[in-house]
Every structure is written in C-alpha cells, then in structure tokens.
Design a protein around this motif. Structure first.
Motif, mmCIF file in Angstrom:
data_model
loop_
_atom_site.group_PDB
_atom_site.id
_atom_site.type_symbol
_atom_site.label_atom_id
_atom_site.label_comp_id
_atom_site.label_asym_id
_atom_site.label_seq_id
_atom_site.Cartn_x
_atom_site.Cartn_y
_atom_site.Cartn_z
ATOM 1 N N UNK A 134 0.945 -1.382 -0.007
ATOM 2 C CA UNK A 134 -0.428 -0.237 0.324
ATOM 3 C C UNK A 134 1.101 1.157 0.242
ATOM 4 N N UNK A 135 1.891 0.835 1.222
ATOM 5 C CA UNK A 135 2.655 2.241 1.093
ATOM 6 C C UNK A 135 3.856 2.972 -0.098
ATOM 7 N N UNK A 136 4.500 1.861 -0.710
ATOM 8 C CA UNK A 136 5.647 1.782 -1.640
ATOM 9 C C UNK A 136 5.090 1.601 -3.218
ATOM 10 N N UNK A 137 4.254 0.649 -3.326
ATOM 11 C CA UNK A 137 3.937 0.399 -3.952
ATOM 12 C C UNK A 137 2.782 0.393 -4.886
ATOM 13 N N UNK A 138 1.673 0.261 -4.742
ATOM 14 C CA UNK A 138 0.508 1.044 -4.968
ATOM 15 C C UNK A 138 0.324 2.382 -4.902
ATOM 16 N N UNK A 139 0.833 2.707 -3.719
ATOM 17 C CA UNK A 139 0.801 5.126 -3.676
ATOM 18 C C UNK A 139 -0.267 5.011 -3.585
ATOM 19 N N UNK A 140 -1.645 4.630 -4.107
ATOM 20 C CA UNK A 140 -3.305 4.950 -3.947
ATOM 21 C C UNK A 140 -3.739 4.736 -2.874
ATOM 22 N N UNK A 141 -4.354 5.810 -1.886
ATOM 23 C CA UNK A 141 -4.561 5.091 -1.065
ATOM 24 C C UNK A 141 -6.294 5.935 -0.868
ATOM 25 N N UNK A 142 -7.171 4.619 -1.468
ATOM 26 C CA UNK A 142 -8.320 4.285 -1.651
ATOM 27 C C UNK A 142 -8.730 3.109 -0.788
ATOM 28 N N UNK A 143 -10.557 3.206 -0.506
ATOM 29 C CA UNK A 143 -11.181 1.977 0.000
ATOM 30 C C UNK A 143 -10.931 1.012 -1.261
ATOM 31 N N UNK A 144 -11.088 1.729 -2.044
ATOM 32 C CA UNK A 144 -11.999 0.591 -3.564
ATOM 33 C C UNK A 144 -10.296 0.429 -3.908
ATOM 34 N N UNK B 238 -10.889 -2.936 -1.796
ATOM 35 C CA UNK B 238 -10.967 -3.935 -1.940
ATOM 36 C C UNK B 238 -11.003 -4.741 -3.759
ATOM 37 N N UNK B 239 -9.831 -4.212 -4.085
ATOM 38 C CA UNK B 239 -9.397 -4.129 -5.502
ATOM 39 C C UNK B 239 -8.933 -5.090 -5.401
ATOM 40 N N UNK B 240 -7.591 -5.431 -4.729
ATOM 41 C CA UNK B 240 -6.831 -6.387 -3.429
ATOM 42 C C UNK B 240 -7.693 -7.473 -2.974
ATOM 43 N N UNK C 265 -8.396 -6.928 5.554
ATOM 44 C CA UNK C 265 -7.318 -5.531 4.220
ATOM 45 C C UNK C 265 -6.923 -4.376 4.828
ATOM 46 N N UNK C 266 -8.588 -4.052 5.094
ATOM 47 C CA UNK C 266 -8.749 -2.008 5.808
ATOM 48 C C UNK C 266 -8.281 -2.340 7.017
ATOM 49 N N UNK C 267 -8.070 -3.207 7.454
ATOM 50 C CA UNK C 267 -6.971 -3.154 8.899
ATOM 51 C C UNK C 267 -6.352 -2.195 8.360
ATOM 52 N N UNK C 268 -5.410 -2.915 8.238
ATOM 53 C CA UNK C 268 -3.934 -2.664 7.077
ATOM 54 C C UNK C 268 -4.072 -1.356 6.748
ATOM 55 N N UNK C 269 -4.635 -0.857 5.959
ATOM 56 C CA UNK C 269 -5.079 0.025 5.041
ATOM 57 C C UNK C 269 -5.103 1.497 6.196
ATOM 58 N N UNK C 270 -6.267 1.442 6.782
ATOM 59 C CA UNK C 270 -6.487 2.184 8.035
ATOM 60 C C UNK C 270 -5.897 1.705 9.011
ATOM 61 N N UNK C 271 -5.044 1.094 10.076
ATOM 62 C CA UNK C 271 -4.371 0.727 10.439
ATOM 63 C C UNK C 271 -2.881 1.087 10.459
ATOM 64 N N UNK C 272 -2.618 -0.172 10.451
ATOM 65 C CA UNK C 272 -1.597 -1.164 10.375
ATOM 66 C C UNK C 272 -1.191 -2.859 10.790
ATOM 67 N N UNK C 273 -0.156 -2.724 9.766
ATOM 68 C CA UNK C 273 -0.420 -4.397 10.189
ATOM 69 C C UNK C 273 -0.493 -5.109 11.672
ATOM 70 N N UNK D 14 -18.927 -16.979 2.800
ATOM 71 C CA UNK D 14 -19.135 -15.172 2.918
ATOM 72 C C UNK D 14 -18.492 -14.708 4.343
ATOM 73 N N UNK D 15 -17.899 -15.799 4.746
ATOM 74 C CA UNK D 15 -17.525 -14.676 6.294
ATOM 75 C C UNK D 15 -16.545 -14.644 6.245
ATOM 76 N N UNK D 16 -15.444 -15.566 5.411
ATOM 77 C CA UNK D 16 -14.181 -15.682 5.224
ATOM 78 C C UNK D 16 -14.131 -14.843 4.308
ATOM 79 N N UNK D 17 -14.917 -14.214 3.051
ATOM 80 C CA UNK D 17 -14.128 -12.500 2.625
ATOM 81 C C UNK D 17 -14.807 -11.909 2.953
ATOM 82 N N UNK D 18 -15.675 -11.529 4.293
ATOM 83 C CA UNK D 18 -16.243 -9.940 5.390
ATOM 84 C C UNK D 18 -14.752 -9.589 5.821
ATOM 85 N N UNK D 19 -14.317 -10.945 6.235
ATOM 86 C CA UNK D 19 -13.084 -11.472 7.317
ATOM 87 C C UNK D 19 -11.749 -10.723 6.446
#
Length: 150
Positions: A5-15, A18-20, A78-86, A68-73
């Motif tokens: 997210x930080x070094x390669x993609x460099x786009x910080x959107x929730x989309x 989801x794409x990842x 991934x959202x937690x990694x994006x928003x907070x940290x790994x 469905x549960x696995x996908x939500x999890x």
C-alpha cells in the motif's frame, strides 16, 4: 501488504483495498477449484452432502455462509492494514483465535479440543503483550509531553 500500500500502489482508497482482496481471492479460488478437480475430490461432494446430518439445504448454506464470512474477514483484515497497521490487523486476527473457539462452545455446543486449547493458550499472551506494549508507549508519550510542558 502494508508495504505494498505504502510503496508500490501509492493509492490510498478503500476501492483499492477491495480490488486487492478481489484479486487475491480470485487467484485462491482458481487454485482451489483446479486442485478439487485435479485430485478427483469433486466426485465426493455429493456423498459429503448426503452424509451431512442437517440436510442438503443446510449443507449448501453452510458452504455459502463460510465463503461469505471468509470474504468479510479478509476484507476487514486488509482494511485494518490500510487504515491502521499490519500489526493491529494481526492483533485482531490473534484475538479471533481466542474468541472464535469460545463462541463455538457457547453457540454451537462445540467440543473443546487440544488444538483449540493450544490456540487459546498461545493467543492470550500475544494479545496481552501487545496491549501492555501499547500501554507503555502511551506512558512514554505522556511523559514526553509533560516534560515539554515543564
């Protein structure tokens, strides 16, 4: 993932989150389906459905619910990694090693196995150490701000 997210993609959107998740899930699904057909286990699915003690509909609903549960999890992780940290995302995953078996005991009247006890036993200190380290870091910041105020 946080590095990507930080070094390669460099786009910080929730989309982007989801794409990842979609791409990784698509690859995992393809590999699983190929493996299912390659070793012939697809032939056993009907027998497995017949042996499911709650019926065909419950069997299919269990599979769909699990997917469905696995996908939500996964999206949540991934959202937690994006928003907070790994590290925080891993903490939540570790916390689920404690909560999930206990919830299964209560809700589904599941049995407590040695593997579940081991997972809970190893997860509790991990969560406790993370919280304690977070507490110590908070004290350090508080002391530093107090010394700057003096």
């Amino acid at each position: 993932m946080q590095f990507s997210f930080e070094k390669i993609i460099k786009r910080e959107t929730f989309a982007m989150v989801l794409e990842m998740q979609i791409y990784t899930s698509l690859v995992a699904s393809c590999v699983s389906v190929i493996g299912l057909f390659a070793n012939g286990e697809w032939k056993m699915l009907r027998m497995e459905m017949e042996e499911f003690h709650k019926g065909h509909v419950s069997y299919v609903l269990t599979l769909v619910g699990t997917a469905v549960s696995w996908q939500l999890g996964s999206v949540s992780a991934v959202a937690l990694i994006f928003l907070v940290s790994s590290l925080f995302s891993n903490l939540i995953g570790t916390l689920s090693l404690i909560v999930t078996p206990l919830a299964a005991l209560v809700v589904f009247d599941d049995k407590l196995t040695v593997a579940k006890i081991a997972a809970i036993t190893f997860a509790i200190p991990g969560v406790a150490f993370y919280m304690y380290k977070n507490y110590l870091d908070g004290l350090k910041v508080e002391r530093a701000s107090e010394s700057l105020a003096d």
